[in-house]
Design a protein around this motif. Structure first.
Motif, mmCIF file in Angstrom:
data_model
loop_
_atom_site.group_PDB
_atom_site.id
_atom_site.type_symbol
_atom_site.label_atom_id
_atom_site.label_comp_id
_atom_site.label_asym_id
_atom_site.label_seq_id
_atom_site.Cartn_x
_atom_site.Cartn_y
_atom_site.Cartn_z
ATOM 1 N N UNK A 305 38.467 37.850 53.665
ATOM 2 C CA UNK A 305 37.867 39.156 53.924
ATOM 3 C C UNK A 305 37.729 39.914 52.611
ATOM 4 N N UNK A 306 36.491 40.209 52.168
ATOM 5 C CA UNK A 306 36.323 40.964 50.921
ATOM 6 C C UNK A 306 37.088 42.283 50.973
ATOM 7 N N UNK A 307 37.802 42.569 49.903
ATOM 8 C CA UNK A 307 38.550 43.810 49.818
ATOM 9 C C UNK A 307 39.946 43.724 50.403
ATOM 10 N N UNK A 308 40.308 42.571 50.989
ATOM 11 C CA UNK A 308 41.641 42.427 51.568
ATOM 12 C C UNK A 308 42.685 42.382 50.463
ATOM 13 N N UNK A 309 43.952 42.582 50.840
ATOM 14 C CA UNK A 309 45.045 42.531 49.880
ATOM 15 C C UNK A 309 45.049 41.158 49.215
ATOM 16 N N UNK A 310 45.138 41.147 47.886
ATOM 17 C CA UNK A 310 45.120 39.897 47.154
ATOM 18 C C UNK A 310 43.763 39.570 46.577
ATOM 19 N N UNK A 311 42.702 40.265 46.991
ATOM 20 C CA UNK A 311 41.375 40.035 46.426
ATOM 21 C C UNK A 311 41.231 40.861 45.153
ATOM 22 N N UNK A 312 40.923 40.207 44.046
ATOM 23 C CA UNK A 312 40.807 40.922 42.790
ATOM 24 C C UNK A 312 39.392 41.405 42.541
ATOM 25 N N UNK A 313 38.424 40.555 42.797
ATOM 26 C CA UNK A 313 37.063 40.866 42.406
ATOM 27 C C UNK A 313 36.109 40.598 43.554
ATOM 28 N N UNK A 314 36.328 41.227 44.691
ATOM 29 C CA UNK A 314 35.448 41.044 45.834
ATOM 30 C C UNK A 314 34.034 41.436 45.457
ATOM 31 N N UNK A 315 33.086 40.616 45.880
ATOM 32 C CA UNK A 315 31.690 40.880 45.582
ATOM 33 C C UNK A 315 31.192 40.202 44.327
ATOM 34 N N UNK A 316 32.077 39.677 43.491
ATOM 35 C CA UNK A 316 31.683 38.959 42.284
ATOM 36 C C UNK A 316 32.319 37.583 42.350
ATOM 37 N N UNK A 317 31.528 36.584 42.667
ATOM 38 C CA UNK A 317 32.093 35.253 42.909
ATOM 39 C C UNK A 317 32.515 34.546 41.631
ATOM 40 N N UNK A 318 31.799 34.777 40.532
ATOM 41 C CA UNK A 318 32.096 34.055 39.293
ATOM 42 C C UNK A 318 32.165 34.999 38.098
ATOM 43 N N UNK A 319 33.141 35.898 38.089
ATOM 44 C CA UNK A 319 33.302 36.763 36.913
ATOM 45 C C UNK A 319 33.711 35.921 35.711
ATOM 46 N N UNK A 320 33.378 36.378 34.514
ATOM 47 C CA UNK A 320 33.836 35.625 33.358
ATOM 48 C C UNK A 320 35.354 35.777 33.217
ATOM 49 N N UNK A 321 35.923 34.906 32.408
ATOM 50 C CA UNK A 321 37.384 34.841 32.312
ATOM 51 C C UNK A 321 37.979 36.170 31.853
ATOM 52 N N UNK A 322 37.319 36.817 30.880
ATOM 53 C CA UNK A 322 37.850 38.083 30.371
ATOM 54 C C UNK A 322 37.904 39.138 31.461
ATOM 55 N N UNK A 323 36.870 39.186 32.298
ATOM 56 C CA UNK A 323 36.848 40.156 33.397
ATOM 57 C C UNK A 323 37.930 39.862 34.410
ATOM 58 N N UNK A 324 38.137 38.580 34.698
ATOM 59 C CA UNK A 324 39.187 38.198 35.638
ATOM 60 C C UNK A 324 40.556 38.596 35.109
ATOM 61 N N UNK A 325 40.799 38.351 33.844
ATOM 62 C CA UNK A 325 42.096 38.687 33.244
ATOM 63 C C UNK A 325 42.321 40.201 33.299
ATOM 64 N N UNK A 326 41.288 40.970 33.001
ATOM 65 C CA UNK A 326 41.422 42.430 33.066
ATOM 66 C C UNK A 326 41.741 42.891 34.478
ATOM 67 N N UNK A 327 41.081 42.271 35.456
ATOM 68 C CA UNK A 327 41.294 42.665 36.844
ATOM 69 C C UNK A 327 42.715 42.350 37.292
ATOM 70 N N UNK A 328 43.239 41.212 36.893
ATOM 71 C CA UNK A 328 44.593 40.834 37.285
ATOM 72 C C UNK A 328 45.625 41.764 36.621
ATOM 73 N N UNK A 329 45.456 42.022 35.346
ATOM 74 C CA UNK A 329 46.434 42.874 34.654
ATOM 75 C C UNK A 329 46.360 44.313 35.137
ATOM 76 N N UNK A 330 45.179 44.717 35.643
ATOM 77 C CA UNK A 330 45.048 46.081 36.161
ATOM 78 C C UNK A 330 45.687 46.231 37.525
#
Length: 330
Positions: A305-330
């Motif tokens: 479910x997009x937006x559920x607990x544990x979803x970091x980047x709902x709506x963006x299926x293939x973010x680049x690695x830097x964006x993913x890392x920023x999202x996790x640390x945030x």
């Protein structure tokens, strides 16, 4: 050897920036010295190019200690890379395998002299007619089963699960799943070589009876999607490893349902963020937190479910690695 991540670091830019700039595709830049999905570059050639010096040629003389990747090993043996895969866990090869840039390699001499183990030995010496004794455990380790089933399919493309049970002494469910997995992989190989083919046509070309490949036809298409995502997932894994978040060397692909691709990485590195045991990529919804390190997928077959607990980047299926890392640390 140097990976794309090494080249990016050497030139002081982020990996995704380096990819986007296509510096490694510039005229005169040394070509990869490997032919697999993860390109590896000769360090001396790269250093010479960046310093403006003449790029030395790769030695043309073959040596017994040359390290061959999956495609090169298969070519030396005169088989397909998928056929080579079934031998990789053999102790003769596993004991000499070397990882270069996260890619498995084997010495040329070991590849040339490799003699595949006999199927009868893996089956624990049980008679082919004996089958699996009631209440007994499987006679073949799970990780060896696909390779053995692949051998059986080479001999008889129409082999049934019941016959696999009799020959290898495994549970019927294990035999059915191994046949599904191997047939789907091989059908995907055929479709990858000829994109115009349907799964049913790939099955026919492989000699598989139509009644045995209904699930495999669905999974073969899913396998192809997983292969297309492999480069992206490898780039993310390299970035996570560079951050010290994981010691995992390959992004593991899963097919919890025949029609969905899921990948997982365990965050077991010294620099991993607290409270995030791992990451899971689902082709339907992108990245989310893993359920645990031991069982990272959790209920991976369920529609996320997009937006559920544990979803970091709902709506963006293939973010680049830097964006993913920023999202996790945030």
């Amino acid at each position: 050897m140097r990976t794309l991540a090494d080249l990016a670091e050497q030139q002081g830019v982020a990996l995704q920036t380096y990819r986007n700039s296509r510096r490694h595709l510039a005229e005169g830049f040394p070509a990869p010295v490997t032919s697999g999905r993860v390109p590896l570059y000769d360090a001396e050639q790269v250093d010479a190019y960046l310093a403006g010096r003449p790029v030395p040629a790769v030695p043309a003389v073959e040596d017994d200690q040359d390290l061959l990747d999956r495609d090169e090993a298969a070519a030396l043996r005169g088989i397909s890379p998928r056929s080579w895969d079934k031998y990789r866990s053999d102790p003769q090869l596993a004991s000499v395998a070397v990882r270069v840039g996260g890619v498995e390699h084997w010495p040329r001499r070991a590849v040339r002299e490799f003699a595949p183990s006999r199927r009868s030995g893996a089956a624990g010496g049980q008679s082919a007619a004996g089958g699996r004794r009631r209440g007994a455990g499987d006679q073949v380790p799970r990780e060896e089963l696909p390779a053995l089933v692949a051998e059986l399919l080479e001999e008889d493309a129409a082999i049934s699960a019941a016959a696999v049970v009799q020959i290898l002494g495994v549970h019927r469910d294990a035999a059915q799943y191994a046949l599904l997995r191997v047939r789907a992989e091989r059908m995907a190989d055929v479709m990858e070589a000829d994109p115009e083919l349907t799964p049913q046509q790939a099955a026919q070309r492989s000699g598989y009876p139509a009644g045995q490949v209904r699930r495999a036809a669905v999974r073969a298409q899913t396998v192809l999607r997983g292969r297309r995502a492999a480069d992206y997932l490898a780039a993310v894994l390299q970035a996570l490893a560079a951050e010290g978040w994981t010691t995992q060397r390959e992004m593991e692909l899963h097919y919890p349902a025949d029609d969905v691709v899921v990948a997982s990485v365990v965050l077991d590195g010294p620099g991993a963020p607290d409270g995030v045991p791992g990451l899971v990529w689902d082709e339907r919804a992108g990245w989310r937190a893993a359920a645990s390190r031991r069982h990272p997928l959790g209920a991976a077959a369920q529609q996320p479910t997009p937006g559920a607990v544990g979803s970091f980047l709902a709506g963006d299926l293939t973010p680049d690695a830097a964006e993913l890392i920023r999202a996790v640390t945030a």
